[in-house]
Design an enzyme around this catalytic site. Structure first.
Site, short mmCIF file in Angstrom:
data_model
loop_
_atom_site.label_atom_id
_atom_site.label_comp_id
_atom_site.label_asym_id
_atom_site.label_seq_id
_atom_site.Cartn_x
_atom_site.Cartn_y
_atom_site.Cartn_z
N LYS A 110 0.84 -1.20 0.00
CA LYS A 110 0.00 0.00 0.00
C LYS A 110 0.88 1.25 0.00
O LYS A 110 0.59 2.21 -0.72
CB LYS A 110 -0.97 -0.02 1.18
N LYS A 189 -2.34 -10.87 -9.45
CA LYS A 189 -3.34 -11.40 -8.53
C LYS A 189 -4.64 -10.58 -8.68
O LYS A 189 -4.58 -9.35 -8.74
CB LYS A 189 -2.81 -11.26 -7.08
N LYS A 192 -9.42 -6.16 -5.73
CA LYS A 192 -10.20 -4.92 -5.89
C LYS A 192 -9.26 -3.74 -6.07
O LYS A 192 -9.52 -2.82 -6.83
CB LYS A 192 -11.07 -4.69 -4.65
P1 ADP Z 1 -8.92 -7.78 -2.40
O1 ADP Z 1 -7.48 -8.06 -2.68
O2 ADP Z 1 -9.76 -7.82 -3.63
O3 ADP Z 1 -9.12 -6.49 -1.61
P2 ADP Z 1 -9.44 -9.06 0.08
O4 ADP Z 1 -8.10 -8.63 0.58
O5 ADP Z 1 -10.67 -8.39 0.62
O6 ADP Z 1 -9.45 -8.95 -1.51
O7 ADP Z 1 -9.55 -10.62 0.27
C1 ADP Z 1 -10.59 -11.34 0.89
C2 ADP Z 1 -10.24 -12.82 0.87
O8 ADP Z 1 -10.16 -13.29 -0.47
C3 ADP Z 1 -8.87 -13.12 1.51
O9 ADP Z 1 -8.94 -14.35 2.21
C4 ADP Z 1 -7.97 -13.24 0.34
O10 ADP Z 1 -6.86 -14.07 0.61
C5 ADP Z 1 -8.87 -13.85 -0.72
N1 ADP Z 1 -8.42 -13.42 -2.05
C6 ADP Z 1 -8.48 -12.17 -2.56
N2 ADP Z 1 -7.99 -12.13 -3.81
C7 ADP Z 1 -7.57 -13.39 -4.10
C8 ADP Z 1 -6.98 -14.00 -5.25
N3 ADP Z 1 -6.72 -13.30 -6.33
N4 ADP Z 1 -6.69 -15.31 -5.18
C9 ADP Z 1 -6.97 -16.03 -4.08
N5 ADP Z 1 -7.54 -15.53 -2.96
C10 ADP Z 1 -7.84 -14.22 -2.96
#
Ligand code: ADP
Ligand code: TRP
Length: 321
Positions: A110, A189, A192
């Site tokens: 970040k 990856k 959001k």
């Molecule tokens: P983002 O990266 O979209 O903000 P979050 O951090 O809110 O997503 O993630 C919520 C859950 O989804 C976590 O357990 C995270 O490890 C899983 N997750 C998010 N993106 C992925 C991805 N691309 N592949 C596998 N798991 C993911």
């Protein structure tokens, strides 16, 4: 065995969230006592609109219930309905070395993206440690990007136990290797924060547009593609399509004579039909928001009885009784 996981209400859920965390968490419902919550305190580190937060919480609740979270079997609640999480956070924070938090990838990412950090963003993993430890959780199903946060939780719990006597169970992350990192539309990856997501409950036209505009390489249709397994659409297809269909598309791509347009169309169709039953369930649930609110408030009551007992145990251990 107690299982726990959380998800931030920070926007529409995507294939990475679903395959990386929601589906494994839902499958684990049968294997222990599952606690799943909406991390609205965590969302305060990066979302500053109250109405948006309210709306997102409701959306995540609908998404999770539509995808198969069973409120009879699992305890499903909002983090802020159990304020003991924040009380325990303070106890843990005093034993957390600054260096441990400075090393966290998600914080460093970040900063690298130019976000001006607030203290909450820095202390994020300590709140997450409290979320986990306050339910005596043993197993934490998450995507790979959250592994380090669970390791930080372990370090903090070990330190607390050494300092104040055995208080916390040491949890373990559970990461499904097959879906540890779901790729986004740009091959990074899916996240959001990278703007490369494919939403699980998006409407048909935008979803189709997104999938059809996936960027592929410039090799012609007839050319064989021996590295077909690296193609993003193939990787996503393996998640949402019947295994034979995914294999067939991959084989055809390898052999040559199969265009990227066909591949993307197959991906769109598989994706749309994979989430069809869940989409229908979501529409039904959306007509009955009172039911959803009731699930969350009953969940909070159950969660709070466990959390307040563990919180008291921690207070006693460190002399706050
Ligand atoms: P983002 O990266 O979209 O903000 P979050 O951090 O809110 O997503 O993630 C919520 C859950 O989804 C976590 O357990 C995270 O490890 C899983 N997750 C998010 N993106 C992925 C991805 N691309 N592949 C596998 N798991 C993911
Ligand atoms: N940090 C997690 C994420 O962004 C969400 C989360 C908060 C969480 N508290 C948790 C996950 C406790 C597992 C356990 O995805």
């Amino acid at each position: 065995m107690r299982i726990l996981s959380g998800i931030q209400p920070s926007g529409m859920l995507h294939l990475g969230n679903y395959f990386g965390m929601m589906r494994p968490a839902i499958e684990l419902q049968n294997q222990g006592e599952a606690y799943y919550f909406i991390a609205n305190y965590h969302s305060m580190t990066s979302l500053f609109d109250a109405e948006q937060r309210r709306q997102n919480v409701l959306d995540v609740a609908l998404d999770f219930l539509a995808c198969g979270l069973d409120p009879e079997r699992s305890v499903f609640f909002k983090q802020s309905d159990v304020p003991e999480h924040t009380e325990l956070t303070w106890m843990l924070t005093t034993l957390t070395p600054m260096g441990l938090l400075e090393r966290c990838h998600s914080y460093k990412d970040k900063l690298a993206r130019g976000i001006s950090p607030n203290h909450g963003l820095f202390a994020y993993p300590v709140l997450m440690a409290a979320d986990i430890l306050i339910y005596d959780s043993k197993v934490v199903p998450v995507g790979k990007d959250q592994k380090q946060h669970v390791e930080v939780t372990r370090d903090i719990a070990i330190k607390f136990n050494q300092q104040y006597g055995d208080t916390f169970i040491i949890p373990e992350p559970q990461i499904r290797e097959d879906v540890a990192v779901v790729p986004g539309t740009d091959g990074q990856k899916m996240s959001k924060s990278y703007g490369n997501t494919i939403e699980i409950f998006g409407s048909e036209k935008p979803l189709k547009k997104k999938i059809m505009s996936l960027v592929m390489d410039s090799r012609g249709m007839d050319e064989p593609k021996p590295d077909a397994e690296k193609n993003i659409a193939v990787q996503l297809l393996k998640l949402v399509a019947e295994p034979e269909l995914a294999k067939d598309c991959e084989d055809q791509l390898r052999a040559g004579g199969y265009g990227y347009g066909h591949l993307k169309k197959a991906l769109f169709e598989a994706c749309w039909s994979y989430f069809e039953p869940m989409r229908q369930k979501r529409e039904e649930l959306a007509k009955n928001i009172d039911f959803v609110q009731e699930v969350l408030s009953k969940g909070a009551e159950r969660a709070r009885s466990v959390a307040s007992a563990v919180n008291n145990r921690a207070k006693n251990a460190c002399g706050l009784d």
